[in-house]
Design a protein around this motif. Structure first.
Motif, PDB file in Angstrom:
ATOM      1  N   ILE A 227      40.299   3.478 -26.253  1.00  0.00           N
ATOM      2  CA  ILE A 227      38.922   3.680 -25.796  1.00  0.00           C
ATOM      3  C   ILE A 227      37.980   2.694 -26.487  1.00  0.00           C
ATOM      4  CG2 ILE A 227      36.990   5.321 -25.778  1.00  0.00           C
ATOM      5  CD1 ILE A 227      39.159   7.552 -25.555  1.00  0.00           C
ATOM      6  N   ARG A 228      38.151   2.513 -27.794  1.00  0.00           N
ATOM      7  CA  ARG A 228      37.331   1.549 -28.530  1.00  0.00           C
ATOM      8  C   ARG A 228      37.516   0.142 -27.992  1.00  0.00           C
ATOM      9  NH1 ARG A 228      39.233   0.702 -33.413  1.00  0.00           N
ATOM     10  NH2 ARG A 228      37.432  -0.553 -33.994  1.00  0.00           N
ATOM     11  N   LEU A 229      38.769  -0.227 -27.741  1.00  0.00           N
ATOM     12  CA  LEU A 229      39.073  -1.548 -27.193  1.00  0.00           C
ATOM     13  C   LEU A 229      38.399  -1.748 -25.844  1.00  0.00           C
ATOM     14  CD1 LEU A 229      40.756  -4.220 -27.170  1.00  0.00           C
ATOM     15  CD2 LEU A 229      42.576  -2.898 -26.055  1.00  0.00           C
ATOM     16  N   SER A 230      38.492  -0.750 -24.981  1.00  0.00           N
ATOM     17  CA  SER A 230      37.890  -0.837 -23.648  1.00  0.00           C
ATOM     18  C   SER A 230      36.377  -1.000 -23.735  1.00  0.00           C
ATOM     19  CB  SER A 230      38.255   0.401 -22.827  1.00  0.00           C
ATOM     20  OG  SER A 230      39.657   0.512 -22.681  1.00  0.00           O
ATOM     21  N   LEU A 231      35.747  -0.260 -24.647  1.00  0.00           N
ATOM     22  CA  LEU A 231      34.301  -0.383 -24.829  1.00  0.00           C
ATOM     23  C   LEU A 231      33.919  -1.775 -25.321  1.00  0.00           C
ATOM     24  CD1 LEU A 231      33.512   3.078 -26.482  1.00  0.00           C
ATOM     25  CD2 LEU A 231      32.884   2.337 -24.164  1.00  0.00           C
ATOM     26  N   ALA A 232      34.731  -2.327 -26.231  1.00  0.00           N
ATOM     27  CA  ALA A 232      34.458  -3.674 -26.747  1.00  0.00           C
ATOM     28  C   ALA A 232      34.579  -4.722 -25.649  1.00  0.00           C
ATOM     29  CB  ALA A 232      35.420  -3.991 -27.890  1.00  0.00           C
ATOM     30  N   ILE A 233      35.579  -4.578 -24.795  1.00  0.00           N
ATOM     31  CA  ILE A 233      35.766  -5.530 -23.692  1.00  0.00           C
ATOM     32  C   ILE A 233      34.588  -5.468 -22.724  1.00  0.00           C
ATOM     33  CG2 ILE A 233      37.175  -6.045 -21.663  1.00  0.00           C
ATOM     34  CD1 ILE A 233      39.632  -5.207 -23.320  1.00  0.00           C
ATOM     35  N   VAL A 234      34.165  -4.253 -22.385  1.00  0.00           N
ATOM     36  CA  VAL A 234      33.024  -4.086 -21.482  1.00  0.00           C
ATOM     37  C   VAL A 234      31.761  -4.705 -22.088  1.00  0.00           C
ATOM     38  CG1 VAL A 234      31.474  -2.395 -20.433  1.00  0.00           C
ATOM     39  CG2 VAL A 234      33.945  -2.064 -20.299  1.00  0.00           C
ATOM     40  N   ALA A 235      31.559  -4.503 -23.382  1.00  0.00           N
ATOM     41  CA  ALA A 235      30.386  -5.061 -24.050  1.00  0.00           C
ATOM     42  C   ALA A 235      30.390  -6.583 -23.997  1.00  0.00           C
ATOM     43  CB  ALA A 235      30.340  -4.579 -25.500  1.00  0.00           C
ATOM     44  N   LEU A 236      31.558  -7.180 -24.191  1.00  0.00           N
ATOM     45  CA  LEU A 236      31.653  -8.640 -24.108  1.00  0.00           C
ATOM     46  C   LEU A 236      31.364  -9.133 -22.696  1.00  0.00           C
ATOM     47  CD1 LEU A 236      34.652  -9.779 -26.337  1.00  0.00           C
ATOM     48  CD2 LEU A 236      32.397 -10.825 -26.242  1.00  0.00           C
TER      49      LEU A 236
ATOM     50  N   TYR B 209      38.043 -12.089 -23.960  1.00  0.00           N
ATOM     51  CA  TYR B 209      38.223 -10.740 -23.403  1.00  0.00           C
ATOM     52  C   TYR B 209      39.153 -10.738 -22.193  1.00  0.00           C
ATOM     53  CZ  TYR B 209      34.866 -11.760 -19.635  1.00  0.00           C
ATOM     54  OH  TYR B 209      34.231 -12.294 -18.542  1.00  0.00           O
ATOM     55  N   LYS B 210      39.281 -11.875 -21.490  1.00  0.00           N
ATOM     56  CA  LYS B 210      40.195 -11.925 -20.343  1.00  0.00           C
ATOM     57  C   LYS B 210      41.643 -11.765 -20.796  1.00  0.00           C
ATOM     58  CE  LYS B 210      37.183 -14.699 -17.386  1.00  0.00           C
ATOM     59  NZ  LYS B 210      37.015 -15.962 -16.629  1.00  0.00           N
ATOM     60  N   GLN B 211      42.008 -12.445 -21.870  1.00  0.00           N
ATOM     61  CA  GLN B 211      43.360 -12.281 -22.409  1.00  0.00           C
ATOM     62  C   GLN B 211      43.529 -10.888 -22.996  1.00  0.00           C
ATOM     63  OE1 GLN B 211      45.964 -14.585 -22.132  1.00  0.00           O
ATOM     64  NE2 GLN B 211      47.066 -12.742 -22.771  1.00  0.00           N
ATOM     65  N   ALA B 212      42.454 -10.355 -23.575  1.00  0.00           N
ATOM     66  CA  ALA B 212      42.508  -8.988 -24.099  1.00  0.00           C
ATOM     67  C   ALA B 212      42.799  -7.989 -22.991  1.00  0.00           C
ATOM     68  CB  ALA B 212      41.190  -8.645 -24.804  1.00  0.00           C
TER      69      ALA B 212
END
Length: 334
Positions: free
Chosen positions: A287-296, A263-266
């Motif tokens: 928005i979906r990407l941001s939510l996935a990063i936060v979840a990780l 997620y850091k590289q993401a």
């Protein structure tokens, strides 16, 4: 005259290939050949093909040269008026060829027809996700921003390749993910596209086996984008930043889809996406990407993976309910 040539590149693909070929042999349209391009496999693909009773299936073997060369070999050997591509782990709906042939037969100016696609997991279970493309008509502008045409959904007139050449053979520069994108951009510069708005293919989604895959993909995106805009008119150059923006969003997702779930590289790629195309922050993909990063960040890799499985299960259930509702609404109850 043979109507359709189906080209399936295969490299050590026997885990999925029999089901893939079976989905072609079960088509309602039957005037086709299947060209399986054995790209230097070390599995039992040759013995398996020899044991098939359907003579429409042909095996062409070559040394391992990558999927672009394999597809080009298939194109050079194809006898059909139309050419359809299928990856060795994807599946077709039984009416896929019939509907696409009808489309091209009735629309002689169309160069390429594609379809929507349903996403399945590695075991072949539906994830409930359907990729709905709106890419039709004069689509060069749409395609240079991002690729919305799935290779396994495509049927192309053979004359397009006779005029424009085949896929780029530089497999060291173009990973599997993008060489088809570059081809569609070239075709779109000369021919209109159309899309059948039904999920007629099932795309098998894999977790990448290499943690560095995004690096070669990043290089390949740059090559495709720079090539696409080499001859573009000045009034179209504004699309270049949009293209890099979407490419960086795709790279961010790639980092999350790797086994490392980096997620850091993401986050880095997400930031680059906004630098190139700030309006992306309002898109559902961002928005979906941001939510996935936060979840990780909050839950870690293991919990995140389990949550994804639950989401897929819920989405499958909702998708099933939607189909049942659709069917029920059309029943004539007396």
């Amino acid at each position: 005259m043979l109507k359709v040539s189906v080209i399936i590149p295969a490299y050590n693909a026997m885990h999925y290939l029999p089901k893939t070929v079976s989905s072609v042999l079960q088509q309602t349209f039957t005037n086709f050949e299947i060209l399986i391009i054995n790209d230097g496999s070390s599995d039992n693909i040759q013995e398996w093909v020899l044991n098939l009773t359907d003579k429409r299936v042909k095996l062409i073997s070559q040394q391992n040269q990558g999927v672009s060369v394999a597809r080009n070999i298939g194109i050079s050997q194809a006898q059909g008026e139309y050419i359809a591509f299928l990856d060795s782990d994807d599946l077709w709906n039984a009416t896929k060829l019939e509907k696409q042939v009808r489309c091209l037969d009735h629309n002689p100016t169309i160069g390429l027809v594609h379809t929507w696609m349903a996403v399945i997991d590695e075991q072949g279970k539906p994830t409930g996700k359907v990729m709905k493309s709106k890419t039709e008509g004069s689509v060069w502008k749409q395609l240079v921003e991002k690729n919305t045409v799935a290779c396994s959904s495509v049927m192309v007139r053979r004359l397009c390749f006779q005029k424009l050449g085949g896929f780029s053979p530089r497999q060291n520069e173009y990973p599997v993910d993008v060489e088809d994108w570059e081809m569609w951009i070239r075709i779109a510069a000369h021919y209109p596209f159309t899309v059948i708005k039904e999920p007629l293919i099932s795309y098998r989604q894999h977790i990448s086996n290499t943690s560095t895959n995004w690096q070669s993909l990043n290089k390949a995106y740059r090559i495709v984008i720079e090539k696409a805009f080499q001859t573009a008119s000045p009034e179209l150059l504004y699309l270049k930043n949009r293209s890099y923006g979407h490419a960086n969003l795709r790279l961010a997702w790639k980092c999350l889809q790797n086994r490392d779930r980096d997620y850091k590289q993401a986050l880095n790629f997400r930031q680059q996406a906004l630098i190139h195309y700030p309006q992306l922050r309002y898109s559902w993909e961002y928005i979906r990407l941001s939510l996935a990063i936060v979840a990780l960040q909050l839950f870690g890799v293991n919990t995140y993976t389990q949550v994804l499985k639950l989401i897929y299960k819920l989405r499958r259930h909702l998708s099933s309910l939607g189909k049942e509702s659709f069917i029920y609404s059309r029943l004539k109850i007396k």
